[in-house]
Write a protein that holds these residues in place. Structure first.
Motif, mmCIF file in Angstrom:
data_model
loop_
_atom_site.group_PDB
_atom_site.id
_atom_site.type_symbol
_atom_site.label_atom_id
_atom_site.label_comp_id
_atom_site.label_asym_id
_atom_site.label_seq_id
_atom_site.Cartn_x
_atom_site.Cartn_y
_atom_site.Cartn_z
ATOM 1 N N ILE A 122 43.030 36.380 -41.414
ATOM 2 C CA ILE A 122 41.725 35.824 -41.700
ATOM 3 C C ILE A 122 41.351 35.386 -43.002
ATOM 4 O O ILE A 122 40.231 34.799 -43.627
ATOM 5 C CB ILE A 122 40.578 37.099 -41.361
ATOM 6 C CG1 ILE A 122 39.106 36.594 -41.142
ATOM 7 C CG2 ILE A 122 40.474 38.287 -42.265
ATOM 8 C CD1 ILE A 122 38.927 35.605 -39.839
ATOM 9 N N ALA A 131 36.042 31.021 -38.313
ATOM 10 C CA ALA A 131 35.230 32.160 -37.996
ATOM 11 C C ALA A 131 33.631 31.649 -38.407
ATOM 12 O O ALA A 131 32.628 32.106 -37.874
ATOM 13 C CB ALA A 131 35.637 33.295 -39.098
ATOM 14 N N TRP A 134 32.471 29.337 -35.525
ATOM 15 C CA TRP A 134 32.354 30.225 -34.390
ATOM 16 C C TRP A 134 31.005 31.075 -34.561
ATOM 17 O O TRP A 134 30.146 30.940 -33.484
ATOM 18 C CB TRP A 134 33.530 31.209 -34.475
ATOM 19 C CG TRP A 134 33.463 32.237 -33.237
ATOM 20 C CD1 TRP A 134 32.844 33.317 -33.091
ATOM 21 C CD2 TRP A 134 34.234 32.081 -31.858
ATOM 22 N NE1 TRP A 134 33.078 34.145 -31.853
ATOM 23 C CE2 TRP A 134 33.955 33.245 -31.011
ATOM 24 C CE3 TRP A 134 35.044 31.005 -31.500
ATOM 25 C CZ2 TRP A 134 34.439 33.200 -29.685
ATOM 26 C CZ3 TRP A 134 35.471 31.021 -30.046
ATOM 27 C CH2 TRP A 134 35.222 32.184 -29.374
ATOM 28 N N TRP A 142 33.476 36.617 -35.831
ATOM 29 C CA TRP A 142 34.887 36.530 -35.339
ATOM 30 C C TRP A 142 35.589 37.802 -35.792
ATOM 31 O O TRP A 142 35.917 38.129 -36.941
ATOM 32 C CB TRP A 142 35.611 35.377 -36.094
ATOM 33 C CG TRP A 142 37.005 35.114 -35.645
ATOM 34 C CD1 TRP A 142 38.047 35.856 -36.190
ATOM 35 C CD2 TRP A 142 37.325 34.193 -34.630
ATOM 36 N NE1 TRP A 142 39.066 35.196 -35.306
ATOM 37 C CE2 TRP A 142 38.719 34.240 -34.643
ATOM 38 C CE3 TRP A 142 36.759 33.455 -33.646
ATOM 39 C CZ2 TRP A 142 39.517 33.478 -33.710
ATOM 40 C CZ3 TRP A 142 37.563 32.397 -33.044
ATOM 41 C CH2 TRP A 142 39.025 32.579 -32.994
ATOM 42 N N LEU A 147 43.655 35.340 -36.324
ATOM 43 C CA LEU A 147 43.743 34.541 -35.016
ATOM 44 C C LEU A 147 45.065 33.964 -34.697
ATOM 45 O O LEU A 147 46.054 33.575 -35.694
ATOM 46 C CB LEU A 147 42.677 33.284 -35.141
ATOM 47 C CG LEU A 147 42.851 32.356 -36.213
ATOM 48 C CD1 LEU A 147 43.623 31.135 -35.680
ATOM 49 C CD2 LEU A 147 41.638 31.846 -36.460
ATOM 50 N N CYS A 166 42.524 27.904 -30.763
ATOM 51 C CA CYS A 166 42.425 29.151 -31.500
ATOM 52 C C CYS A 166 41.948 30.181 -30.565
ATOM 53 O O CYS A 166 40.891 30.334 -30.097
ATOM 54 C CB CYS A 166 41.556 29.037 -32.897
ATOM 55 S SG CYS A 166 42.407 27.602 -33.744
ATOM 56 N N LEU A 168 40.957 34.242 -30.050
ATOM 57 C CA LEU A 168 40.498 35.604 -30.665
ATOM 58 C C LEU A 168 41.302 36.856 -30.071
ATOM 59 O O LEU A 168 41.239 36.903 -28.969
ATOM 60 C CB LEU A 168 39.043 35.655 -30.518
ATOM 61 C CG LEU A 168 38.290 37.082 -31.228
ATOM 62 C CD1 LEU A 168 38.537 37.023 -32.707
ATOM 63 C CD2 LEU A 168 36.859 36.992 -31.015
#
Length: 179
Positions: A122, A131, A134, A142, A147, A166, A168
């Protein structure tokens, strides 16, 4: 060469060939696509190299979130050169909310390179950007240490299109096995 996801189900989804959209549609109906942006965009690391382009070549990018059963599942980014966006890959500009897979897997002249994947913590700039996008698009953070990102390059009429997806980890770990 590349790290492997620890969970077998995550590895199966990250490494699955064929249309990810079709797999998600079967596993999480109803399936939909939300377009976040499409147009000129700064390149991510490795995109120019993957496309065989000079480092300063402008890129057309399409970023989407793939939804299943009303929930966000995957962030995806497709990029190509501006020349290809007006040539072999001009159809991507008119996709709207249709999955890119409808184009990529319906034409026999399109060739795909093998999938490559990597784990991004991250703290990685790309992971932080994903993130942020998202959260803005889904109002859901996220929540992960990183990821799994995979990508491959599709070739048509001598022009390249790079597709990155991508995942999660906590979401994909709960998905049904790929079929």
């Amino acid at each position: 060469m590349r790290p492997q996801p620890a969970r077998a189900n995550v590895a199966a989804w990250v490494g699955a060939t064929g249309s990810l959209s079709a797999r998600l549609a079967r596993a999480h109906p109803p399936f939909s696509v939300r377009v976040l942006q499409q147009g000129l965009a700064p390149a991510w690391p490795g995109e120019h190299d993957s496309l065989g382009l000079p480092a300063q070549a402008p890129l057309l990018a399409r970023e989407v979130i793939l939804f299943g059963n009303g929930a966000p599942l995957v962030f995806a980014r497709s990029v190509t050169s501006m020349q290809a966006a007006h040539g072999a890959w001009r159809a991507i500009q008119g996709l709207g909310t249709r999955p890119l897979a409808h184009l990529l897997f319906s034409r026999s002249e399109i060739r795909r390179t093998p999938l490559e994947w990597q784990w991004l913590s991250i703290e990685h700039p790309q992971a932080r950007e994903i993130a942020r996008k998202w959260l803005a698009a889904t109002d859901r953070p996220w929540l992960a240490r990183g990821l799994w990102m995979r990508h491959s390059v599709f070739h048509r009429a001598g022009q390249a299109l790079r597709v990155a997806e991508c995942f999660l980890p906590r979401l994909v770990a709960a998905w049904p096995p790929t079929r």
